[in-house]
Design an enzyme around this catalytic site. Structure first.
Site, mmCIF file in Angstrom:
data_model
loop_
_atom_site.group_PDB
_atom_site.id
_atom_site.type_symbol
_atom_site.label_atom_id
_atom_site.label_comp_id
_atom_site.label_asym_id
_atom_site.label_seq_id
_atom_site.Cartn_x
_atom_site.Cartn_y
_atom_site.Cartn_z
ATOM 1 N N HIS A 45 40.668 59.560 60.579
ATOM 2 C CA HIS A 45 40.402 60.623 61.552
ATOM 3 C C HIS A 45 40.515 60.108 62.991
ATOM 4 C CE1 HIS A 45 36.065 59.240 61.789
ATOM 5 N NE2 HIS A 45 36.223 59.660 63.029
ATOM 6 N N ASP B 260 38.903 58.162 54.359
ATOM 7 C CA ASP B 260 38.863 58.149 55.821
ATOM 8 C C ASP B 260 39.165 56.745 56.358
ATOM 9 O OD1 ASP B 260 38.672 59.113 58.385
ATOM 10 O OD2 ASP B 260 36.487 58.956 58.489
ATOM 11 N N GLY C 39 32.940 57.706 68.683
ATOM 12 C CA GLY C 39 33.683 56.615 69.319
ATOM 13 C C GLY C 39 33.496 55.299 68.586
ATOM 14 N N ASN C 40 32.388 55.175 67.836
ATOM 15 C CA ASN C 40 32.171 53.996 66.995
ATOM 16 C C ASN C 40 33.041 54.035 65.735
ATOM 17 O OD1 ASN C 40 29.142 53.974 68.314
ATOM 18 N ND2 ASN C 40 29.814 51.947 67.690
ATOM 19 N N SER C 41 33.556 55.214 65.407
ATOM 20 C CA SER C 41 34.327 55.376 64.179
ATOM 21 C C SER C 41 35.461 54.361 64.105
ATOM 22 C CB SER C 41 34.912 56.786 64.114
ATOM 23 O OG SER C 41 33.900 57.744 63.989
ATOM 24 N N GLY D 62 46.939 60.048 39.587
ATOM 25 C CA GLY D 62 47.015 61.497 39.736
ATOM 26 C C GLY D 62 45.769 62.214 39.281
#
Length: 378
Positions: free
Chosen positions: A120, A151, A230-232, A285
């Site tokens: 993200h 993520d 912002g730490n992500s 799958g």
């Protein structure tokens, strides 16, 4: 009578003289013996009775604090700023805000410019983003791998001889251990902020609500080290500097509840890029849930199982779809490796290549069976 008295006096004189001689002989003997005793000046090795076992050095709190500070200072040099928008200034770590630039964090994981972060933050595979190193140098980055469910993403920049973080073993973490989060919250003024806390819990599952859909992130590390926007994508590290997780999300309605993705899930991918410059992702799958997710799903809340993962969805025309596997099966192991979470399966499949075969052990009601699947390419 007088004669008898003289004899007695004579005896007294003889006895006195004899006693005197004996005393002098004894004194002489003692004196002579004492003078002949050899006294050696021996050097003895002494130890304090309160010394620590195995002669370990006792470090003061101040020494420990300085050592941790040195480690954190070294690690922050390997943390980068990431933006989706190119800044007109010299650095994306400018006085622009996170909302203006989409500012996030990443960490250098190889000397030749592979950057680990959140998907993200960087975007999906083949997306472009902009990287600023600690020394202020700017690079155009290309996302070479991304997984929206985890993520996580890996971005490549054209750089060499970079310092990179050391990866720890997230399987060994324990609740209560001290950890530090590093990131770029808000914007320029607070870049490379370090917060401290502990591992609050392991194997957490959280529900993510985004616009018109819901998703679940599983097997997360929970920490009370402050994680802000912002730490992500930044590292969650041990005091020795080893990375145990990638900071990803926080609970906005509460303080001190943040989450990180365990580092072990992405290690095989980093190794592949490091050794070959490529990662060919194999796929079964399927999408499966562990028992921690089941309580969130109303249509499955009557499903009970003690171990393994529940096959919730099989992608059409996938390797799993062409096998005997069915939705509702419980996969208990893959190639005799026990499975507890979906991430356990992902981590193992990341070590395999398309066209390789895996052997699943499953339960279907009261039936136990083995199923072989030839992996495909994602």
């Amino acid at each position: 009578m007088q004669r008898k008295r003289k004899i007695n006096q004579k005896k007294k004189i003889i006895i006195t003289a004899s006693m005197t001689i004996i005393v002098w002989v004894f004194v002489f003997y003692l004196y002579h013996t004492y003078n002949n005793i050899e006294i050696k000046d021996v050097q003895y090795e002494t130890t304090r009775t309160l010394s620590t076992p195995n002669t370990q050095t006792v470090e003061t709190t101040e020494q420990n604090s300085k050592k941790v500070a040195d480690v954190i200072e070294e690690t922050t040099r390997k943390v980068v700023g990431i933006s989706k928008l190119k800044n007109a200034g010299n650095s994306i770590l400018s006085k622009s805000t996170e909302s203006e630039l989409g500012l996030g964090t990443g960490m250098i994981v190889t000397e030749d410019g592979y950057i680990l972060s959140n998907s993200h933050v960087t975007g999906e595979k083949y997306s472009k983003c902009y990287i600023t190193l600690e020394n202020g140098n700017n690079y155009d980055g290309t996302v070479v791998w991304s997984d929206l469910d985890l993520d996580l993403s890996i971005t490549k920049i054209n750089a060499k001889n970079l310092e990179y973080v050391q990866l720890g073993d997230s399987n060994q973490i324990r609740v209560g251990e001290t950890v530090y989060a590093i990131g770029n919250p808000i914007g320029f003024e607070f870049r490379r902020t370090v917060t401290s806390g502990i591992v609050s819990a392991k194997n957490r599952t959280i529900k993510i609500e985004e616009t018109d859909k819901s998703s679940y992130m599983t097997d997360l590390i929970q920490t009370d080290a402050t994680i802000n926007p912002g730490n992500s994508g930044g590292p969650l590290i041990y005091p020795n500097g080893e990375v145990l997780g990638i900071n990803t999300v926080k609970i906005s309605s509460a303080e001190g509840i943040g989450f990180a993705v365990p580092i072990n899930i992405v290690k095989p991918i980093i190794e592949s890029f490091k050794n070959t410059g490529n990662f060919e992702e194999a796929s079964m799958g399927i999408y499966a849930y562990d028992k921690e997710v089941i309580p969130y799903l109303n249509h499955l809340n009557q499903t009970n199982f003690e171990k393994g993962i529940y096959v919730a969805q099989i992608t059409k025309n996938s390797p799993a779809d062409r096998s005997e596997l069915k939705e509702g099966d419980i996969i208990t192991s893959v190639d005799n490796i026990a499975l507890h979470t979906m991430n356990d399966l992902r981590q193992y499949i990341y070590t395999k290549k398309p066209e390789e075969e895996v052997n699943l052990k499953i339960t279907r009601g009261k039936i136990n069976k083995e199923i072989k699947i030839i992996l495909g390419k994602k």
